[in-house]
Scaffold this active site. Sequence first.
Site, PDB file in Angstrom:
ATOM      1  N   LYS A  28       0.841  -1.206   0.000  1.00  0.00           N
ATOM      2  CA  LYS A  28       0.000   0.000   0.000  1.00  0.00           C
ATOM      3  C   LYS A  28       0.873   1.252   0.000  1.00  0.00           C
ATOM      4  O   LYS A  28       0.619   2.198  -0.749  1.00  0.00           O
ATOM      5  CB  LYS A  28      -0.897   0.007   1.244  1.00  0.00           C
ATOM      6  N   ASN A  29       1.920   1.242   0.822  1.00  0.00           N
ATOM      7  CA  ASN A  29       2.730   2.454   0.949  1.00  0.00           C
ATOM      8  C   ASN A  29       3.669   2.679  -0.235  1.00  0.00           C
ATOM      9  O   ASN A  29       4.313   3.723  -0.333  1.00  0.00           O
ATOM     10  CB  ASN A  29       3.528   2.436   2.262  1.00  0.00           C
ATOM     11  N   CYS A 122      -5.351   8.584   9.098  1.00  0.00           N
ATOM     12  CA  CYS A 122      -5.440   8.007  10.429  1.00  0.00           C
ATOM     13  C   CYS A 122      -5.158   9.047  11.493  1.00  0.00           C
ATOM     14  O   CYS A 122      -4.230   9.841  11.354  1.00  0.00           O
ATOM     15  CB  CYS A 122      -4.385   6.899  10.572  1.00  0.00           C
ATOM     16  N   ARG A 127       0.702  14.996  12.762  1.00  0.00           N
ATOM     17  CA  ARG A 127       1.059  14.766  11.358  1.00  0.00           C
ATOM     18  C   ARG A 127       1.126  16.057  10.545  1.00  0.00           C
ATOM     19  O   ARG A 127       0.345  16.278   9.617  1.00  0.00           O
ATOM     20  CB  ARG A 127       0.107  13.760  10.711  1.00  0.00           C
ATOM     21  N   ASP A 311       4.535   1.141  11.871  1.00  0.00           N
ATOM     22  CA  ASP A 311       3.319   0.486  11.381  1.00  0.00           C
ATOM     23  C   ASP A 311       3.146  -0.924  11.945  1.00  0.00           C
ATOM     24  O   ASP A 311       2.074  -1.508  11.812  1.00  0.00           O
ATOM     25  CB  ASP A 311       3.316   0.438   9.843  1.00  0.00           C
ATOM     26  N   ARG A 402      -8.524   0.095   4.909  1.00  0.00           N
ATOM     27  CA  ARG A 402      -7.641   1.061   4.253  1.00  0.00           C
ATOM     28  C   ARG A 402      -6.366   0.375   3.753  1.00  0.00           C
ATOM     29  O   ARG A 402      -5.774   0.817   2.749  1.00  0.00           O
ATOM     30  CB  ARG A 402      -7.255   2.176   5.228  1.00  0.00           C
TER      31      ARG A 402
HETATM   32  C1  UD1 Z   1       4.519   7.039   6.018  1.00  0.00           C
HETATM   33  C2  UD1 Z   1       3.666   5.822   5.864  1.00  0.00           C
HETATM   34  C3  UD1 Z   1       3.062   5.419   7.212  1.00  0.00           C
HETATM   35  C4  UD1 Z   1       4.166   5.257   8.242  1.00  0.00           C
HETATM   36  C5  UD1 Z   1       5.077   6.471   8.278  1.00  0.00           C
HETATM   37  C6  UD1 Z   1       6.293   6.296   9.147  1.00  0.00           C
HETATM   38  C7  UD1 Z   1       2.843   5.983   3.615  1.00  0.00           C
HETATM   39  C8  UD1 Z   1       1.679   6.149   2.724  1.00  0.00           C
HETATM   40  N1  UD1 Z   1       2.615   6.084   4.919  1.00  0.00           N
HETATM   41  O1  UD1 Z   1       3.675   8.081   6.485  1.00  0.00           O
HETATM   42  O2  UD1 Z   1       2.364   4.197   7.038  1.00  0.00           O
HETATM   43  O3  UD1 Z   1       3.581   5.085   9.517  1.00  0.00           O
HETATM   44  O4  UD1 Z   1       5.561   6.772   6.944  1.00  0.00           O
HETATM   45  O5  UD1 Z   1       7.042   5.216   8.726  1.00  0.00           O
HETATM   46  O6  UD1 Z   1       3.935   5.693   3.184  1.00  0.00           O
HETATM   47  N2  UD1 Z   1       6.503  14.896  10.078  1.00  0.00           N
HETATM   48  C9  UD1 Z   1       6.587  16.238  10.335  1.00  0.00           C
HETATM   49  N3  UD1 Z   1       6.431  17.098   9.285  1.00  0.00           N
HETATM   50  C10 UD1 Z   1       6.217  16.676   7.997  1.00  0.00           C
HETATM   51  C11 UD1 Z   1       6.127  15.282   7.763  1.00  0.00           C
HETATM   52  C12 UD1 Z   1       6.286  14.422   8.821  1.00  0.00           C
HETATM   53  O7  UD1 Z   1       6.797  16.664  11.469  1.00  0.00           O
HETATM   54  O8  UD1 Z   1       6.103  17.517   7.100  1.00  0.00           O
HETATM   55  C13 UD1 Z   1       6.642  13.929  11.195  1.00  0.00           C
HETATM   56  C14 UD1 Z   1       5.351  13.155  11.434  1.00  0.00           C
HETATM   57  O9  UD1 Z   1       4.455  13.884  12.235  1.00  0.00           O
HETATM   58  C15 UD1 Z   1       5.863  11.913  12.107  1.00  0.00           C
HETATM   59  C16 UD1 Z   1       7.214  11.679  11.421  1.00  0.00           C
HETATM   60  O10 UD1 Z   1       7.585  12.928  10.842  1.00  0.00           O
HETATM   61  O11 UD1 Z   1       6.092  12.158  13.464  1.00  0.00           O
HETATM   62  C17 UD1 Z   1       7.197  10.609  10.359  1.00  0.00           C
HETATM   63  O12 UD1 Z   1       6.254  10.958   9.374  1.00  0.00           O
HETATM   64  P1  UD1 Z   1       6.431  10.542   7.844  1.00  0.00           P
HETATM   65  O13 UD1 Z   1       7.656   9.736   7.686  1.00  0.00           O
HETATM   66  O14 UD1 Z   1       6.263  11.751   7.011  1.00  0.00           O
HETATM   67  O15 UD1 Z   1       5.162   9.604   7.651  1.00  0.00           O
HETATM   68  P2  UD1 Z   1       4.163   9.588   6.436  1.00  0.00           P
HETATM   69  O16 UD1 Z   1       4.885   9.823   5.167  1.00  0.00           O
HETATM   70  O17 UD1 Z   1       2.979  10.415   6.760  1.00  0.00           O
END
Ligand code: UD1
Length: 423
Positions: A28-29, A122, A127, A311, A402
Amino acid sequence: MKNEPQSGAYVIDGGFKLYGETEIMSAKNAVLPIIACCAAVRGEVRLGRCEQTSDAMAMLDILRSLGGKCRFEGMDIYIDCRGLDKHTVNRSLTSRLRSSVFILGPLVAALRKAEISYPGGCDIGVRPIDIHTSGLAALGVKLTEDGDKIVCDGRGLHGGETVLPFPSVGATENLMMAAMLCRGRTIIRNAAQEPEIADLQNFINACGGRVRGAGGKVITVEGTDSLHGTDYVPIGDRIAAGTFLIGGAMCGGEVTVKGADPSHLGSLTELLLAAGAEVTEYTGALTVSGNGKLKTVKKAETRPYPGFPTDLQAPVTAMMAAGEGKGYIIENLFENRFRHVPELRKMGADITVCGRAATVRGRRLHGAVVTAEDLRGGAALVLAALKAEGRSVVKDIYHIDRGYYDFDEKLRELGAHIQREKV
Ligand code: UD1
């Protein structure tokens, strides 16, 4: 998830061992950013081994709303965005999944403009998307906020160098996609190293792009003029594979997952071995076996890849809760990712949470009526229910839909007593 959740529940009779094989499909990711990336591809793309998870369907709806043509044929997704000419994604679509933010990079690349409402997804923490937006700004994109909308003006898009303050998976992917069609070279430092990022690189390159370094900390993107269609099979879903492996270890028996790369699951394999399960690795498959009597591992701490993935934190929490002994879980990635804990307690689990740490004392679990609060937390409740004595009902399983397709059927094939019911 705020949009049209389909109500439904799993009714599970626990205490049965699991035996057999299950086939893991495209991650999915990996699929979500690749679908988003198609917004910038001028040709037909076929993505193989894909399942109709509700997240994938939501991302396809976003492409359709922008003028793209998308269809499922069996396990293949066909996407043709040659006619894509709109740049605005409205709230009813972005609220369906957090990954809707992935569309910013491809739209800026393809149309030099993008406008989206703040993404949903979620509810596992704040986030923010500041790393996405500051990275785009470093590539010359002008970003403004208009109410709950983010508006990107990409007319000045150019190659650039950016150091991510944290290796965000989504931000790394978004920046790769923004950079793939602009003049010059982009260097992304402190990039996330998840296998899905290397997979996105491979997809972009299969379309004629020029990206290298993904999977490591420094990614280099040489801008190119256009991307053409391709046939592509994304990598197997390491999180789905991990979920089945944890289930097999908890329930006992012998479960083989096919279609996943064992090297993507190294941190989980360590935990399963420490808990007393047996794990055998093959090329593209893993087998877990044991008698279902697990020790509670001393500590499981989530970290960016190659560390233990957030995850799989909830499923491992369920595994530890049903084991013997005391252990700790530290959740470093998301601040609100213990929402499965109060539900597990209804099944007899002894878990206390203090900030980012949970203390787990293994107990015999019993059936209960519980509610999925998010995707992986919901999967964890299913695993706990498979292990527990007696009958459980897991409600609000639209969260689970999802990311897991036909979860109940796949578990039934392994011998689980689980039925999906409408409520
Ligand atoms: C992706 C995955 C999700 C997984 C996560 C961490 C997908 C579709 N989803 O989510 O399943 O749980 O990686 O491995 O691939 N953050 C910030 N600012 C930003 C972006 C992120 O502070 O602009 C923080 C987030 O709040 C979180 C951390 O960075 O604490 C990790 O987030 P991120 O790696 O961006 O996760 P996702 O890409 O949303």
